[in-house]
Design an enzyme around this catalytic site. Structure first.
Site, PDB file in Angstrom:
ATOM      1  N   SER A   1       0.839  -1.193   0.000  1.00 47.16           N
ATOM      2  CA  SER A   1       0.000   0.000   0.000  1.00 47.16           C
ATOM      3  C   SER A   1       0.879   1.250   0.000  1.00 47.16           C
ATOM      4  CB  SER A   1      -0.975  -0.033   1.167  1.00 47.16           C
ATOM      5  OG  SER A   1      -1.920   1.011   1.084  1.00 47.16           O
TER       6      SER A   1
ATOM      7  N   ASP B   1     -15.310 -21.175 -15.742  1.00 46.88           N
ATOM      8  CA  ASP B   1     -14.148 -20.770 -14.955  1.00 46.88           C
ATOM      9  C   ASP B   1     -14.511 -20.299 -13.555  1.00 46.88           C
ATOM     10  OD1 ASP B   1     -12.451 -21.270 -17.084  1.00 46.88           O
ATOM     11  OD2 ASP B   1     -12.724 -19.265 -17.914  1.00 46.88           O
TER      12      ASP B   1
ATOM     13  N   VAL C   1     -14.753 -21.116 -10.597  1.00 44.79           N
ATOM     14  CA  VAL C   1     -14.374 -21.923  -9.452  1.00 44.79           C
ATOM     15  C   VAL C   1     -13.783 -20.988  -8.395  1.00 44.79           C
ATOM     16  CG1 VAL C   1     -13.994 -23.992 -10.816  1.00 44.79           C
ATOM     17  CG2 VAL C   1     -12.116 -22.395 -10.451  1.00 44.79           C
TER      18      VAL C   1
ATOM     19  N   ASP D   1     -15.204 -19.757  -5.779  1.00 41.70           N
ATOM     20  CA  ASP D   1     -16.161 -18.703  -5.456  1.00 41.70           C
ATOM     21  C   ASP D   1     -16.150 -17.564  -6.468  1.00 41.70           C
ATOM     22  OD1 ASP D   1     -16.792 -20.099  -3.104  1.00 41.70           O
ATOM     23  OD2 ASP D   1     -15.160 -19.117  -2.028  1.00 41.70           O
TER      24      ASP D   1
ATOM     25  N   LEU E   1     -13.536 -16.256  -7.925  1.00 45.11           N
ATOM     26  CA  LEU E   1     -12.357 -15.401  -7.862  1.00 45.11           C
ATOM     27  C   LEU E   1     -11.622 -15.335  -9.192  1.00 45.11           C
ATOM     28  CD1 LEU E   1     -10.778 -16.366  -4.411  1.00 45.11           C
ATOM     29  CD2 LEU E   1     -12.455 -14.592  -4.913  1.00 45.11           C
TER      30      LEU E   1
ATOM     31  N   ASP F   1      -8.747  -5.412  -5.091  1.00 45.03           N
ATOM     32  CA  ASP F   1      -8.301  -4.370  -4.181  1.00 45.03           C
ATOM     33  C   ASP F   1      -9.138  -3.122  -4.422  1.00 45.03           C
ATOM     34  OD1 ASP F   1      -7.002  -2.533  -2.627  1.00 45.03           O
ATOM     35  OD2 ASP F   1      -5.039  -2.766  -3.576  1.00 45.03           O
TER      36      ASP F   1
ATOM     37  N   HIS G   1      -7.193  -5.727  -0.451  1.00 47.64           N
ATOM     38  CA  HIS G   1      -6.035  -4.869  -0.215  1.00 47.64           C
ATOM     39  C   HIS G   1      -5.004  -5.510   0.712  1.00 47.64           C
ATOM     40  CE1 HIS G   1      -3.921  -1.105  -0.437  1.00 47.64           C
ATOM     41  NE2 HIS G   1      -3.947  -0.926   0.869  1.00 47.64           N
TER      42      HIS G   1
END
Length: 517
Positions: free
Chosen positions: A171, A240, A242, A244, A246, A404, A442
């Site tokens: 960050s 694709d 899979v 959840d 992501l 993020d 983040h």
């Protein structure tokens, strides 16, 4: 190293004064306020803990507070830790490298001397920016001053300068990592920059502009955030989807949130026009009519996808409630984190009025342009010419988390693209890597995002072993799973098998990254 043992050498540092000429940038020198020898506790080795201050030139500016940790058994290397947020605290230097695996010993336990500072103010807010020297320290100068003081202490304690110096940060610390590669390339051999707030000025202006949209009806509760995220997963997931969802290539997702628009007979399970406008604004590029430092004129919109995961929109974008109709004075104007950070930046760094109402602030207004450009040259880490860093053998690892919402990961991607345009792909390939991590927020949660980054970086610097094209990333909570960190512009594509195993994926070019943003 002399005949005295580490305890006596540590005690001898107490009260030490470091003259101003030993520090390359202007100061009134530095002094050690405390030097304590700390015995090993099993997790950390025996080390000398040194704390002190670097005195400002301006007597009204706050000092830079620093900490240096000197292990009794030194590996000849030093590691500079970056900060976070608006800084205003001194990192201990005893923690893991950001994004590190939980079972990897911390750098101090591996023999690294570590150091850090508060960047020249106390309090994790932007009030320091009312002082010119404090703003300059925050932007870049404290990094060099802290480095020089730390190296002086290492030479005093060990009788030798470090063989290698590294920098690590996430960050704000990620921005600082890029800053040292750009401004002080002779001081660092390897730099790890994770989710850097690289274009700090435009990031804060983009965050501030969300305040009015959220105040005027655009704010969304968790139910509506989940509604948006679920609709996107359903529309763009396919085979694709899979882990959840992501791994969905959200950059290529063409779902239009307008499909969720409330109508006369549809008032539940939908988004109002004001909420849809806020979504579009958040995802749109902020354009200026004039260039900032290094010719940058715009900030990319934030990514699509996984808005409803912990550490997502509810924390960074929307906050617990809509922004107040009238912003209170001071360092907490209210609203989400990005709105609050942006409003503080406008108040303290640009307008320099803690009472200023920032909802109507227009960065293209002629009144503010000169000051915005001036601040940009102090705090932005956008210089694409890393030739000095590359020529002396420096190595850079840049990591972007693609869910993020504290900063747009596309800003870091665009920065490295500019480095390639400036130096050429072959040159950049020899010293820099950019990895993209699907679904990570983040702080890296929600998705596999952890690796032994320090070892990867040190092996590249010291042994010439470049990082793998698809490093394996790990996650332990709430479920154990691994995933490849694909080198940009590649993306992990599921090939079948256990979706929690990195071996079930191959890195392939992402369709979304090939689109013009």
């Amino acid at each position: 190293m002399g005949e005295a043992g580490p305890e006596r050498r540590c005690a001898a540092l107490a009260g030490l004064s470091i003259p101003a000429p030993a520090i390359a940038l202007p100061t009134r020198g530095a002094r050690v306020e405390q030097a304590e020898f700390v015995p090993s506790d099993g997790r950390l080795p025996a080390y000398c803990r040194v704390e002190g201050v670097i005195e400002p030139v301006d007597a009204t500016a706050p000092p830079i507070r620093f900490r240096v940790n000197l292990p009794a058994r030194w590996n000849g290397r030093a590691l500079h830790f970056g900060g976070g947020g608006y800084n205003g605290f001194v990192p201990t230097g005893t923690d893991p490298v950001p994004g590190s695996l939980p079972d990897v010993p911390v750098p101090l336990a591996r023999g690294y001397a570590t150091f850090a500072s508060d960047s020249g103010h106390v309090g994790m807010n932007a009030a320091f920016a009312l002082n010119d020297e404090a703003l300059e320290n925050f932007g870049y100068a404290a990094l060099k001053k802290t480095h020089d003081v730390a190296v002086t202490l290492l030479c005093t304690f060990y009788g030798a300068a470090p063989e290698r110096v590294y920098f690590t940060g996430l960050s704000q610390g990620g921005r600082e990592a890029l800053t040292v590669a750009q401004r002080f390339p002779d001081d660092y051999d390897g730099v790890l920059s994770i989710v850097p707030v690289v274009n700090f000025t435009l990031l804060q202006l983009a965050g501030n502009r969300m305040g009015r949209a959220l105040r005027d009806g655009g704010w969304m509760d968790r139910e509506r955030i989940h509604l948006l995220a679920q609709a996107q997963r359903a529309a763009c997931g396919g085979p694709d989807a899979v882990l959840d969802g992501l791994l969905i290539d959200y950059a290529a997702c063409t779902f239009d949130p307008a499909a969720l628009r409330c109508t006369g007979d549809r008032r539940d399970g939908c988004l109002t026009d004001a909420q849809l406008a806020a979504v579009r604004l958040f995802r749109s590029r902020l354009e200026l009519e004039y260039p900032l430092a290094n010719g940058v004129r715009s900030y990319p919109g934030w990514p699509v996808g996984n808005e409803d995961l912990p550490g997502g929109w509810d924390i960074w974008v929307m906050g617990p409630a809509p922004p107040p109709p009238v912003q209170p004075e001071g360092v907490d104007p209210g609203g989400s984190i990005i709105v609050n950070f942006g409003a503080q930046f406008v108040r303290y760094a640009i307008v320099r009025d803690p009472t200023f109402q920032t909802y109507e602030f227009d960065p293209n207004d002629l009144r503010w342009r000169e000051r915005i450009v001036e601040v940009s040259h102090i705090v932005d880490s956008t210089d694409p010419d890393l030739s000095r860093f590359a020529t002396r053998g420096g190595k850079l690892i840049l990591v972007e988390y693609m869910a993020d919402y504290a900063q747009s990961p596309y800003a870091g991607i665009e920065y490295l693209q500019r480095v390639v345009e400036t130096l050429g792909a072959e040159t950049v390939d020899a010293f820099a890597r950019l990895y993209v991590v699907p679904g990570a927020n983040h702080g890296g949660g929600n998705a596999p995002s952890r690796a032994d980054w320090l070892t990867v970086l040190a092996q590249w610097v010291e042994q010439g072993i470049p990082p793998a094209e698809d490093l394996v990333l790990s996650q332990t909570e709430p479920v154990a799973r691994t995933l490849p960190a694909c080198r940009y512009p590649n993306w992990p594509v599921y090939q079948g098998g256990d979706p929690n195993d990195a071996r079930s994926y191959l890195c392939r070019p992402a369709r979304g990254f090939l689109r013009e943003r």
